[in-house]
Design an enzyme around this catalytic site. Structure first.
Site, short mmCIF file in Angstrom:
data_model
loop_
_atom_site.label_atom_id
_atom_site.label_comp_id
_atom_site.label_asym_id
_atom_site.label_seq_id
_atom_site.Cartn_x
_atom_site.Cartn_y
_atom_site.Cartn_z
N SER A 148 0.78 -1.25 -0.02
CA SER A 148 -0.08 0.15 -0.03
C SER A 148 0.93 0.95 0.05
O SER A 148 1.90 1.36 0.75
CB SER A 148 -0.88 0.05 1.44
N TYR A 161 -1.81 -0.78 10.21
CA TYR A 161 -1.86 -1.25 8.81
C TYR A 161 -0.68 -0.75 7.97
O TYR A 161 -0.04 -1.61 7.18
CB TYR A 161 -3.28 -0.80 8.15
N1 NAD Z 1 -8.74 -0.54 -1.85
C1 NAD Z 1 -7.76 0.29 -1.49
O1 NAD Z 1 -7.70 1.48 -1.74
C2 NAD Z 1 -6.50 -0.20 -1.25
C3 NAD Z 1 -5.22 0.65 -1.09
C4 NAD Z 1 -4.04 0.19 -0.71
C5 NAD Z 1 -3.89 -1.35 -0.74
N2 NAD Z 1 -5.02 -2.05 -0.77
C6 NAD Z 1 -4.65 -3.58 -0.50
O2 NAD Z 1 -5.27 -4.19 -1.50
C7 NAD Z 1 -5.75 -5.28 -0.98
C8 NAD Z 1 -7.21 -5.82 -1.26
O3 NAD Z 1 -7.81 -4.72 -0.63
P1 NAD Z 1 -9.49 -4.60 -1.19
O4 NAD Z 1 -9.50 -2.81 -1.03
O5 NAD Z 1 -9.79 -5.14 -2.54
O6 NAD Z 1 -10.24 -4.95 0.23
P2 NAD Z 1 -11.25 -6.17 0.19
O7 NAD Z 1 -11.86 -6.05 1.65
O8 NAD Z 1 -12.35 -6.12 -0.94
O9 NAD Z 1 -10.74 -7.50 0.26
C9 NAD Z 1 -9.70 -8.00 1.16
C10 NAD Z 1 -10.17 -9.50 1.03
O10 NAD Z 1 -9.20 -10.20 2.11
C11 NAD Z 1 -10.13 -10.99 2.66
N3 NAD Z 1 -9.52 -11.26 4.07
C12 NAD Z 1 -9.28 -10.63 5.14
N4 NAD Z 1 -8.49 -11.14 6.16
C13 NAD Z 1 -8.48 -12.45 5.58
C14 NAD Z 1 -7.61 -13.52 6.23
N5 NAD Z 1 -7.07 -13.57 7.38
N6 NAD Z 1 -7.57 -14.72 5.36
C15 NAD Z 1 -8.00 -14.51 4.06
N7 NAD Z 1 -8.38 -13.58 3.51
C16 NAD Z 1 -8.77 -12.42 4.15
C17 NAD Z 1 -11.51 -10.48 2.93
O11 NAD Z 1 -12.32 -11.41 2.95
C18 NAD Z 1 -11.57 -9.68 1.66
O12 NAD Z 1 -12.33 -10.71 0.73
C19 NAD Z 1 -5.09 -5.54 0.42
O13 NAD Z 1 -3.86 -5.83 0.72
C20 NAD Z 1 -5.17 -3.73 0.92
O14 NAD Z 1 -4.48 -3.66 1.86
C21 NAD Z 1 -6.21 -1.50 -1.07
#
Ligand code: NAD
Length: 267
Positions: A148, A161
């Site tokens: 991130s 985080y």
């Molecule tokens: N959306 C953003 O703006 C953003 C920005 C920077 C980084 N990220 C990163 O992108 C990735 C995905 O984020 P997203 O926005 O798609 O979120 P999201 O909530 O849609 O997806 C996260 C998924 O991870 C699963 N999850 C949570 N804990 C878990 C565990 N212990 N074991 C297995 N699965 C687990 C959840 O059930 C969910 O389906 C993450 O690593 C997040 O940190 C997202």
């Protein structure tokens, strides 16, 4: 002919958002995909979507913080699909998953801190630990960790985080250094704001509009933006790319801090 023909991929956190988009994108390019998530029903739904579109996928419920469960996912990929070539370590415990708990340092909830590290950092380590031997027994592979942009900057919230993602960046370099000569590449993608669940997760439209002003692109991110970057890093098109933290963030961290203010002043 897909760009990932004959490749086997695991995507964690694939029940929704970025992971879902990536699992679908890799399958569109002919990879056989293991859709893994803590949300087993959500993973099964994504798996069905892929199959209905003509792709090949299986789903598994998996808590990435738990070593036997991670090991089981790698074993299932190898048993069902004959090996492992691609791992997208994407699952994370997100700040909003612990509302009000990942805040000021002096008020940090230690259990929340430990769980965040267990999912976001230990989960990435476990994925690599078990995927690497499977990849080495084949022709190598590509590991893509979701980091991130928050790992790179100080902020008013989400210290647990952000720190976990800083660890992901460092760990990515360790894997790249240790296994590059044996055919395994390891990179991380640092997304910026990606609207994986509409604007609500990010505090509503007003907040998203404010952040959009700090992007160099005309819009904020969508999950497909990250999925396309994962596809590139998973494919042979990136065979000379390893040990990189690739920002896919509309340039939000690539400009002088007052750029948005200067733009506003010039109007
Ligand atoms: N959306 C953003 O703006 C953003 C920005 C920077 C980084 N990220 C990163 O992108 C990735 C995905 O984020 P997203 O926005 O798609 O979120 P999201 O909530 O849609 O997806 C996260 C998924 O991870 C699963 N999850 C949570 N804990 C878990 C565990 N212990 N074991 C297995 N699965 C687990 C959840 O059930 C969910 O389906 C993450 O690593 C997040 O940190 C997202």
């Amino acid at each position: 002919m897909g760009r990932l023909e004959e490749r086997v991929a695991i995507v964690t956190g694939a029940a929704s958002g970025i992971g879902r988009a990536t699992a679908i994108r890799l399958a569109e390019e002919a990879a056989k995909v293991v859709v893994a998530d803590l949300d087993g029903d959500g993973a099964a739904t994504v798996c069905d979507e892929i199959r209905r579109a003509g792709g090949t996928a299986i789903s598994m419920r998996c808590d990435v913080a738990d070593e036997p469960q991670v090991q089981a996912v790698v074993e299932r990929a190898c048993n069902e699909f004959g090996g492992l070539d691609i791992l997208h370590n994407n699952a994370a415990a997100l700040g909003p998953a612990a509302p009000g708990r990942d805040v000021d340092v002096a008020d940090l909830d230690v259990d929340m801190w430990d769980r965040t590290m267990a999912v976001n950092l230990r989960g990435v380590m476990l994925g690599c630990k078990h995927a690497i031997p499977a990849m080495l027994s084949g022709t190598g592979g590509s590991i893509i960790n979701t980091s991130s942009g928050s790992a790179e900057v100080g902020d008013l919230t989400n210290p647990a985080y952000a720190t976990s993602k800083g660890g992901v960046n460092t760990f990515t370099l360790q894997v790249a250094a240790q296994y590059g000569k044996r055919g395994i590449r390891c990179n991380a993608i640092a997304p910026g704001l990606v609207l994986s669940h509409g604007v609500e997760r990010f505090g509503g439209q007003r907040y998203v509009d404010m952040l959009e002003e700090h992007h160099l692109t005309p819009r904020v991110g969508v999950p497909g933006d990250i999925a396309n970057a994962v596809l590139f890093l998973a494919s042979d098109e990136s065979s000379f790319v390893t040990g990189q933290i690739l920002r896919v963030d509309g340039g939000i961290l690539s400009h002088a801090p007052p750029v948005a203010d200067l733009r506003r002043m010039a109007r």
